[in-house]
Design a protein around this motif. Structure first.
Motif, short mmCIF file in Angstrom:
data_model
loop_
_atom_site.label_atom_id
_atom_site.label_comp_id
_atom_site.label_asym_id
_atom_site.label_seq_id
_atom_site.Cartn_x
_atom_site.Cartn_y
_atom_site.Cartn_z
N MET A 1 1.04 -1.19 -0.05
CA MET A 1 -0.26 0.01 -0.22
C MET A 1 0.93 1.23 -0.01
O MET A 1 1.80 1.25 0.64
CB MET A 1 -0.77 0.02 1.07
N LEU A 2 0.50 2.17 -0.63
CA LEU A 2 1.31 3.43 -0.98
C LEU A 2 0.53 4.43 0.23
O LEU A 2 -0.75 4.48 0.21
CB LEU A 2 1.16 3.91 -2.31
N THR A 3 1.08 4.91 1.11
CA THR A 3 0.80 6.02 1.95
C THR A 3 1.53 7.28 1.73
O THR A 3 2.97 7.17 1.89
CB THR A 3 1.09 5.57 3.59
N LEU A 4 0.57 8.34 1.71
CA LEU A 4 1.41 9.71 1.41
C LEU A 4 0.32 10.68 2.05
O LEU A 4 -0.76 10.62 2.30
CB LEU A 4 1.48 9.95 -0.27
N THR A 5 1.08 11.92 2.07
CA THR A 5 0.19 13.00 2.71
C THR A 5 -0.67 13.56 1.87
O THR A 5 -0.43 13.40 0.54
CB THR A 5 1.13 14.06 3.34
N GLN A 6 -1.66 14.24 2.05
CA GLN A 6 -2.57 15.25 1.51
C GLN A 6 -1.89 16.11 0.75
O GLN A 6 -2.11 16.12 -0.31
CB GLN A 6 -3.74 15.65 2.28
N GLU A 7 -0.94 16.72 1.35
CA GLU A 7 -0.22 17.77 0.63
C GLU A 7 0.60 17.04 -0.53
O GLU A 7 0.37 17.90 -1.85
CB GLU A 7 0.80 18.46 1.44
N LEU A 8 1.12 16.10 -0.48
CA LEU A 8 1.86 15.54 -1.60
C LEU A 8 1.02 14.81 -2.63
O LEU A 8 1.26 15.01 -3.85
CB LEU A 8 2.51 14.26 -1.24
N TYR A 9 -0.11 14.48 -2.18
CA TYR A 9 -1.25 13.85 -3.27
C TYR A 9 -1.69 15.25 -4.04
O TYR A 9 -1.96 15.21 -5.18
CB TYR A 9 -2.48 13.40 -2.57
N ASP A 10 -2.05 16.46 -3.34
CA ASP A 10 -2.35 17.60 -3.95
C ASP A 10 -1.43 17.99 -4.75
O ASP A 10 -1.86 18.56 -6.06
CB ASP A 10 -2.79 18.66 -2.92
N ARG A 11 0.06 17.86 -4.47
CA ARG A 11 0.97 18.49 -5.36
C ARG A 11 1.31 17.95 -6.49
O ARG A 11 1.27 18.19 -7.75
CB ARG A 11 2.20 18.84 -4.54
N ILE A 12 1.14 16.41 -6.52
CA ILE A 12 1.20 15.59 -7.72
C ILE A 12 -0.19 15.92 -8.76
O ILE A 12 0.22 15.94 -9.75
CB ILE A 12 1.21 14.10 -7.53
N VAL A 13 -1.18 15.92 -8.14
CA VAL A 13 -2.37 16.26 -8.92
C VAL A 13 -2.39 17.58 -9.57
O VAL A 13 -2.61 17.87 -10.80
CB VAL A 13 -3.69 16.12 -8.14
N ALA A 14 -1.80 18.47 -8.85
CA ALA A 14 -1.82 20.07 -9.38
C ALA A 14 -0.62 20.03 -10.53
O ALA A 14 -1.12 20.75 -11.73
CB ALA A 14 -1.22 21.13 -8.34
N HIS A 15 0.44 19.25 -10.30
CA HIS A 15 1.28 19.11 -11.40
C HIS A 15 0.76 18.74 -12.78
O HIS A 15 0.98 19.11 -14.00
CB HIS A 15 2.36 18.65 -11.10
N ALA A 16 -0.24 17.46 -12.57
CA ALA A 16 -0.63 16.83 -13.65
C ALA A 16 -1.41 17.68 -14.35
O ALA A 16 -1.58 17.87 -15.65
CB ALA A 16 -1.33 15.49 -13.37
N ARG A 17 -2.41 18.58 -13.52
CA ARG A 17 -3.25 19.52 -14.23
C ARG A 17 -2.50 20.51 -14.76
O ARG A 17 -3.12 21.07 -15.84
CB ARG A 17 -4.26 20.11 -13.04
N ALA A 18 -1.72 21.26 -14.27
CA ALA A 18 -0.80 22.11 -14.79
C ALA A 18 -0.10 21.98 -16.15
O ALA A 18 -0.15 22.94 -17.11
CB ALA A 18 0.35 22.91 -13.71
#
Length: 140
Positions: A1-18
């Protein structure tokens, strides 16, 4: 299982969207041997393509030197798919050379970068793809 913080999750998604409509790519580094993603490292897609990503060889060399200096390793290797589901392509599988890493794919297909998305994680070892659960936490 991958465990990551909400902040890292949000940054990965933001990069994909940008970077949409081109594929985004990067890593999240963590202390060697910890399996704990901590440091977000967005990379430039040298291919600048909506269907393919490629780390710049010079950037990659600098990244690995920096990881060595910090006693870190890539815990997450991520990229986006802009026109297909968040599942590794044959090319993605052939380029997966970090057997201990979580391979995260974010699909921005049919969203123009702003709408719903898929966020999925895989282990890819010797060409075998295994999807894993993702747990998002407030902090470690």
């Amino acid at each position: 299982m991958l465990t990551l913080t909400q902040e890292l999750y949000d940054r990965i998604v933001a990069h994909a969207r940008a970077d949409h409509p081109d594929e985004a790519c990067g890593i999240v580094a963590g202390p060697a041997g910890s399996d704990r993603p901590e440091r977000f490292v967005p990379m430039l897609n040298a291919a600048r393509s909506p269907t393919f990503y490629e780390f710049d060889s010079g950037d990659l060399l600098r990244l690995y030197r920096d990881l060595d200096d910090r006693d870190e390793e890539p815990v997450i290797v991520y990229h986006s798919h802009t026109a297909t589901e968040a599942y590794p392509s044959r090319t993605d599988i052939s380029y997966a050379n970090e057997p201990g890493a979580h391979y995260v794919l974010v699909s921005t297909a049919d969203t123009d970068g702003a709408g719903p998305f898929q966020f999925r994680s895989y282990r890819i070892v010797d060409g075998v793809v295994t999807e894993e659960d993702v747990k998002v936490v407030a902090g470690y």
